[in-house]
Design a protein around this motif. Structure first.
Motif, PDB file in Angstrom:
ATOM      1  N   ASP A   1       2.012  10.012   6.949  1.00 59.79           N
ATOM      2  CA  ASP A   1       2.150   8.751   6.186  1.00 59.79           C
ATOM      3  C   ASP A   1       2.062   7.552   7.051  1.00 59.79           C
ATOM      4  O   ASP A   1       1.766   6.248   6.597  1.00 59.79           O
ATOM      5  N   THR A   2       2.042   7.789   8.321  1.00 58.75           N
ATOM      6  CA  THR A   2       1.672   6.564   9.139  1.00 58.75           C
ATOM      7  C   THR A   2       0.368   5.911   8.808  1.00 58.75           C
ATOM      8  O   THR A   2      -0.900   6.567   8.946  1.00 58.75           O
ATOM      9  N   ALA A   3       0.336   4.649   8.554  1.00 62.88           N
ATOM     10  CA  ALA A   3      -0.939   3.921   8.447  1.00 62.88           C
ATOM     11  C   ALA A   3      -0.421   2.460   8.055  1.00 62.88           C
ATOM     12  O   ALA A   3       0.721   2.158   8.122  1.00 62.88           O
ATOM     13  N   VAL A   4      -1.371   1.664   7.985  1.00 56.69           N
ATOM     14  CA  VAL A   4      -1.195   0.245   7.551  1.00 56.69           C
ATOM     15  C   VAL A   4      -1.418   0.321   6.127  1.00 56.69           C
ATOM     16  O   VAL A   4      -2.425   0.703   5.598  1.00 56.69           O
ATOM     17  N   TYR A   5      -0.678  -0.322   5.513  1.00 57.75           N
ATOM     18  CA  TYR A   5      -0.597  -0.323   3.887  1.00 57.75           C
ATOM     19  C   TYR A   5      -0.814  -1.800   3.513  1.00 57.75           C
ATOM     20  O   TYR A   5      -0.236  -2.794   4.009  1.00 57.75           O
ATOM     21  N   TYR A   6      -1.791  -1.587   2.380  1.00 57.12           N
ATOM     22  CA  TYR A   6      -2.524  -2.746   1.937  1.00 57.12           C
ATOM     23  C   TYR A   6      -2.143  -2.883   0.269  1.00 57.12           C
ATOM     24  O   TYR A   6      -2.010  -1.799  -0.126  1.00 57.12           O
ATOM     25  N   CYS A   7      -1.782  -3.876  -0.314  1.00 59.51           N
ATOM     26  CA  CYS A   7      -1.807  -4.010  -1.557  1.00 59.51           C
ATOM     27  C   CYS A   7      -3.127  -4.830  -2.152  1.00 59.51           C
ATOM     28  O   CYS A   7      -3.568  -5.915  -1.302  1.00 59.51           O
ATOM     29  N   GLY A   8      -3.917  -4.672  -3.397  1.00 60.09           N
ATOM     30  CA  GLY A   8      -4.720  -5.423  -3.749  1.00 60.09           C
ATOM     31  C   GLY A   8      -4.632  -5.562  -5.146  1.00 60.09           C
ATOM     32  O   GLY A   8      -3.919  -4.704  -5.885  1.00 60.09           O
ATOM     33  N   ILE A   9      -5.310  -6.353  -5.977  1.00 60.62           N
ATOM     34  CA  ILE A   9      -5.360  -6.435  -7.295  1.00 60.62           C
ATOM     35  C   ILE A   9      -6.733  -6.172  -8.062  1.00 60.62           C
ATOM     36  O   ILE A   9      -7.720  -6.310  -7.401  1.00 60.62           O
ATOM     37  N   GLN A  10      -6.552  -5.753  -9.140  1.00 58.49           N
ATOM     38  CA  GLN A  10      -7.767  -5.945 -10.305  1.00 58.49           C
ATOM     39  C   GLN A  10      -7.384  -6.935 -11.071  1.00 58.49           C
ATOM     40  O   GLN A  10      -6.637  -7.195 -11.507  1.00 58.49           O
ATOM     41  N   VAL A  11      -8.734  -7.609 -11.382  1.00 54.16           N
ATOM     42  CA  VAL A  11      -8.556  -8.715 -12.402  1.00 54.16           C
ATOM     43  C   VAL A  11      -9.304  -8.494 -13.759  1.00 54.16           C
ATOM     44  O   VAL A  11      -9.103  -9.177 -14.506  1.00 54.16           O
ATOM     45  N   THR A  12      -9.893  -7.298 -13.705  1.00 51.62           N
ATOM     46  CA  THR A  12     -10.736  -6.771 -14.983  1.00 51.62           C
ATOM     47  C   THR A  12     -10.255  -5.233 -14.939  1.00 51.62           C
ATOM     48  O   THR A  12     -10.204  -4.466 -14.091  1.00 51.62           O
ATOM     49  N   PRO A  13     -10.376  -4.399 -16.291  1.00 56.23           N
ATOM     50  CA  PRO A  13     -10.246  -3.220 -16.311  1.00 56.23           C
ATOM     51  C   PRO A  13     -11.115  -2.349 -15.448  1.00 56.23           C
ATOM     52  O   PRO A  13     -10.521  -1.248 -14.902  1.00 56.23           O
ATOM     53  N   ARG A  14     -12.227  -2.456 -15.076  1.00 58.39           N
ATOM     54  CA  ARG A  14     -13.061  -1.747 -14.484  1.00 58.39           C
ATOM     55  C   ARG A  14     -13.380  -2.529 -13.098  1.00 58.39           C
ATOM     56  O   ARG A  14     -14.446  -1.975 -12.374  1.00 58.39           O
ATOM     57  N   GLY A  15     -12.769  -3.553 -12.635  1.00 52.97           N
ATOM     58  CA  GLY A  15     -13.168  -4.287 -11.277  1.00 52.97           C
ATOM     59  C   GLY A  15     -12.671  -3.456 -10.187  1.00 52.97           C
ATOM     60  O   GLY A  15     -11.482  -2.810 -10.325  1.00 52.97           O
ATOM     61  N   ASP A  16     -13.097  -3.745  -9.125  1.00 54.53           N
ATOM     62  CA  ASP A  16     -12.662  -3.244  -7.693  1.00 54.53           C
ATOM     63  C   ASP A  16     -11.380  -3.887  -7.610  1.00 54.53           C
ATOM     64  O   ASP A  16     -11.160  -5.169  -8.050  1.00 54.53           O
ATOM     65  N   PHE A  17     -10.794  -3.242  -6.487  1.00 59.86           N
ATOM     66  CA  PHE A  17      -9.509  -4.089  -6.034  1.00 59.86           C
ATOM     67  C   PHE A  17      -9.924  -4.874  -4.896  1.00 59.86           C
ATOM     68  O   PHE A  17     -10.913  -4.586  -4.292  1.00 59.86           O
ATOM     69  N   GLY A  18      -9.187  -6.321  -5.062  1.00 63.60           N
ATOM     70  CA  GLY A  18      -9.377  -7.037  -4.076  1.00 63.60           C
ATOM     71  C   GLY A  18      -8.288  -8.120  -3.608  1.00 63.60           C
ATOM     72  O   GLY A  18      -7.263  -7.794  -3.862  1.00 63.60           O
ATOM     73  N   SER A  19      -8.699  -9.236  -3.133  1.00 61.40           N
ATOM     74  CA  SER A  19      -7.621 -10.283  -2.679  1.00 61.40           C
ATOM     75  C   SER A  19      -6.529  -9.436  -1.815  1.00 61.40           C
ATOM     76  O   SER A  19      -5.304  -9.694  -1.850  1.00 61.40           O
ATOM     77  N   TRP A  20      -7.113  -8.679  -0.788  1.00 60.53           N
ATOM     78  CA  TRP A  20      -6.105  -7.884  -0.049  1.00 60.53           C
ATOM     79  C   TRP A  20      -5.188  -8.860   0.647  1.00 60.53           C
ATOM     80  O   TRP A  20      -5.647  -9.921   1.243  1.00 60.53           O
ATOM     81  N   GLY A  21      -4.078  -8.131   0.915  1.00 60.37           N
ATOM     82  CA  GLY A  21      -3.140  -8.781   1.781  1.00 60.37           C
ATOM     83  C   GLY A  21      -3.443  -8.608   3.522  1.00 60.37           C
ATOM     84  O   GLY A  21      -4.357  -7.982   3.653  1.00 60.37           O
ATOM     85  N   GLN A  22      -2.461  -9.047   4.300  1.00 61.22           N
ATOM     86  CA  GLN A  22      -2.892  -8.544   5.609  1.00 61.22           C
ATOM     87  C   GLN A  22      -2.420  -7.316   6.044  1.00 61.22           C
ATOM     88  O   GLN A  22      -2.723  -6.855   7.177  1.00 61.22           O
ATOM     89  N   GLY A  23      -1.732  -6.603   5.189  1.00 61.91           N
ATOM     90  CA  GLY A  23      -1.165  -5.356   5.508  1.00 61.91           C
ATOM     91  C   GLY A  23       0.129  -5.332   6.257  1.00 61.91           C
ATOM     92  O   GLY A  23       0.561  -6.378   6.731  1.00 61.91           O
ATOM     93  N   THR A  24       0.806  -4.217   6.000  1.00 67.13           N
ATOM     94  CA  THR A  24       2.289  -3.908   6.950  1.00 67.13           C
ATOM     95  C   THR A  24       1.992  -2.648   7.606  1.00 67.13           C
ATOM     96  O   THR A  24       1.598  -1.523   6.757  1.00 67.13           O
ATOM     97  N   GLN A  25       2.536  -2.426   8.695  1.00 67.75           N
ATOM     98  CA  GLN A  25       2.459  -1.291   9.437  1.00 67.75           C
ATOM     99  C   GLN A  25       3.778  -0.283   8.932  1.00 67.75           C
ATOM    100  O   GLN A  25       4.703  -0.919   9.070  1.00 67.75           O
TER     101      GLN A  25
END
Length: 119
Positions: A90-114
Motif C-alpha cells: 500500500d506504500t505510495a503517494v495518495y492523491y484525491c481528485g474530483i469529477q465535475v460531470t458523470p463521465r468526466g475524467d478525474f482532475g484538480s489533483w492535490g499535492q498528494g500525501t505519502q
C-alpha cells in the motif's frame, strides 16, 4: 475551479491504520464525484476508491476492498479514506481528485500525501 488538499499520510507498520483527508475549496458546488488514487515509485497512478458526492455509489479497487473505506462530509467539503490492515504494497503517494460531470475524467489533483508501510 476546485482546489484539493490531501493530508493524513505517514509512516506506519504493517497491520496499522491511517485515515487520509481530502479538503476541497473553491467551486465545491461543481463536485460530482471524488476519487482516491495512488502512485507507487516507478508505477502508474492507480484507482483506489471513488464515490459520488451525493453518496449514492462507492467503488473500490479489488486490492483494497474490505480494508479501505471511503466517505465524505459534504458540510465540510472533505473526503476521507480510512485504511485498515495496511500492507507494504500500500506504500505510495495518495492523491484525491474530483469529477465535475458523470463521465468526466478525474482532475484538480492535490499535492498528494505519502503513505509508507514498513516494519
Amino acid at each position: 475551479q476546485v482546489q484539493l488538499v490531501e493530508s493524513g499520510g505517514g509512516l506506519v507498520q504493517p497491520g496499522d491504520s491511517l485515515t487520509l483527508s481530502c479538503a476541497a475549496s473553491g467551486r465545491t458546488d461543481r463536485i460530482y464525484g471524488m476519487g482516491w488514487f495512488r502512485q507507487a515509485a516507478g508505477k502508474e497512478r492507480e484507482f483506489v476508491a471513488g464515490l459520488l458526492w451525493n453518496g449514492a455509489l462507492i467503488k473500490y479497487a479489488d486490492s483494497v476492498q474490505g480494508r479501505f473505506t471511503m466517505s465524505r462530509d459534504r458540510g465540510k467539503n472533505t473526503g476521507y479514506l480510512r485504511m485498515n490492515s495496511l500492507k507494504p504494497e500500500d506504500t505510495a503517494v495518495y492523491y484525491c481528485g474530483i469529477q465535475v460531470t458523470p463521465r468526466g475524467d478525474f482532475g484538480s489533483w492535490g499535492q498528494g500525501t505519502q503513505v509508507t508501510v514498513s516494519s
